[in-house]
Design a protein around this motif. Structure first.
Motif, PDB file in Angstrom:
ATOM      1  N   ILE A   2      17.785   9.343   0.115  1.00 14.57           N
ATOM      2  CA  ILE A   2      16.247  10.393   0.719  1.00 14.57           C
ATOM      3  C   ILE A   2      15.498  11.625   0.402  1.00 14.57           C
ATOM      4  O   ILE A   2      14.670  11.947   0.831  1.00 14.57           O
ATOM      5  CB  ILE A   2      17.889  10.806   1.933  1.00 14.57           C
ATOM      6  N   GLU A   3      16.084  12.233  -0.661  1.00 10.55           N
ATOM      7  CA  GLU A   3      15.810  13.228  -1.376  1.00 10.55           C
ATOM      8  C   GLU A   3      14.952  12.343  -2.104  1.00 10.55           C
ATOM      9  O   GLU A   3      13.329  13.746  -2.395  1.00 10.55           O
ATOM     10  CB  GLU A   3      17.189  13.524  -2.839  1.00 10.55           C
ATOM     11  N   ASN A   4      14.331  11.821  -2.388  1.00 10.31           N
ATOM     12  CA  ASN A   4      12.881  10.941  -3.232  1.00 10.31           C
ATOM     13  C   ASN A   4      12.221  11.438  -2.328  1.00 10.31           C
ATOM     14  O   ASN A   4      11.032  11.508  -2.790  1.00 10.31           O
ATOM     15  CB  ASN A   4      13.314   9.635  -3.755  1.00 10.31           C
ATOM     16  N   GLN A   5      12.626  10.322  -0.731  1.00 10.40           N
ATOM     17  CA  GLN A   5      11.313  10.418   0.271  1.00 10.40           C
ATOM     18  C   GLN A   5      11.385  11.603   0.615  1.00 10.40           C
ATOM     19  O   GLN A   5       9.552  11.766   0.633  1.00 10.40           O
ATOM     20  CB  GLN A   5      11.560   9.379   0.694  1.00 10.40           C
ATOM     21  N   LEU A   6      11.787  13.134   0.480  1.00 10.62           N
ATOM     22  CA  LEU A   6      11.479  14.096   1.056  1.00 10.62           C
ATOM     23  C   LEU A   6      11.059  14.495  -0.402  1.00 10.62           C
ATOM     24  O   LEU A   6       9.739  15.305   0.338  1.00 10.62           O
ATOM     25  CB  LEU A   6      13.226  14.761   1.205  1.00 10.62           C
ATOM     26  N   ILE A   7      10.994  14.064  -1.726  1.00  9.29           N
ATOM     27  CA  ILE A   7       9.617  14.622  -2.774  1.00  9.29           C
ATOM     28  C   ILE A   7       8.476  14.292  -2.535  1.00  9.29           C
ATOM     29  O   ILE A   7       7.463  15.155  -2.399  1.00  9.29           O
ATOM     30  CB  ILE A   7      10.650  14.553  -3.808  1.00  9.29           C
TER      31      ILE A   7
END
Length: 107
Positions: A2-7
Motif C-alpha cells: 500500500i505504501e508503494n502504491q501511495l508513493i
C-alpha cells in the motif's frame, strides 16, 4: 504494498504539479489554473479513497488468514490425535489377533 502504491501516486501527483507549474508559466489564465487545481484535488481525493479501500481489504484479508491459521492448527491437532488413536487401535487389534492365534495353537 500500500505504501508503494501511495508513493507512486504521490510521485504522479508531483509530476502533475510540475506540469501545472510549467503550463502555468506559459499561460497565466487564472481560470485555467483554477480548473487544473480542481482536477488535481479530485485526483488526490481519488488516491486517498483508493488507499483507504486497500487498507480495508488488506485488513480483511489478514483477518481471514489469521482465522485460517487458527483453524489449520486445530485441524492439524485433531488429525494427529486421530492418527494416534488409529495406530493404538491397530496395535490392540493386531495383538488381539495374535492372542487368538496363540489360543488356537494352544488348543
Amino acid at each position: 504494498e500500500i505504501e508503494n502504491q501511495l508513493i507512486t501516486k504521490s510521485k504522479t501527483l508531483d509530476e502533475l504539479k510540475q506540469s501545472l507549474a510549467l503550463n502555468g508559466s506559459a499561460e497565466q489564465n487564472p481560470e485555467a489554473l483554477s480548473l487544473r487545481i480542481a482536477e488535481l484535488c479530485e485526483m488526490v481525493d481519488s488516491i486517498v479513497s483508493q488507499v483507504a479501500q486497500l487498507k480495508t481489504s488488506t485488513q480483511s484479508i489478514l483477518e481471514q488468514w489469521r482465522l485460517y491459521d487458527e483453524v489449520y492448527a486445530e485441524v492439524s491437532l485433531m488429525t494427529t490425535r486421530y492418527l494416534y488413536c488409529i495406530d493404538q487401535c491397530k496395535r490392540s487389534v493386531v495383538s488381539l489377533e495374535a492372542l487368538e492365534n496363540q489360543v488356537k495353537t494352544l488348543q
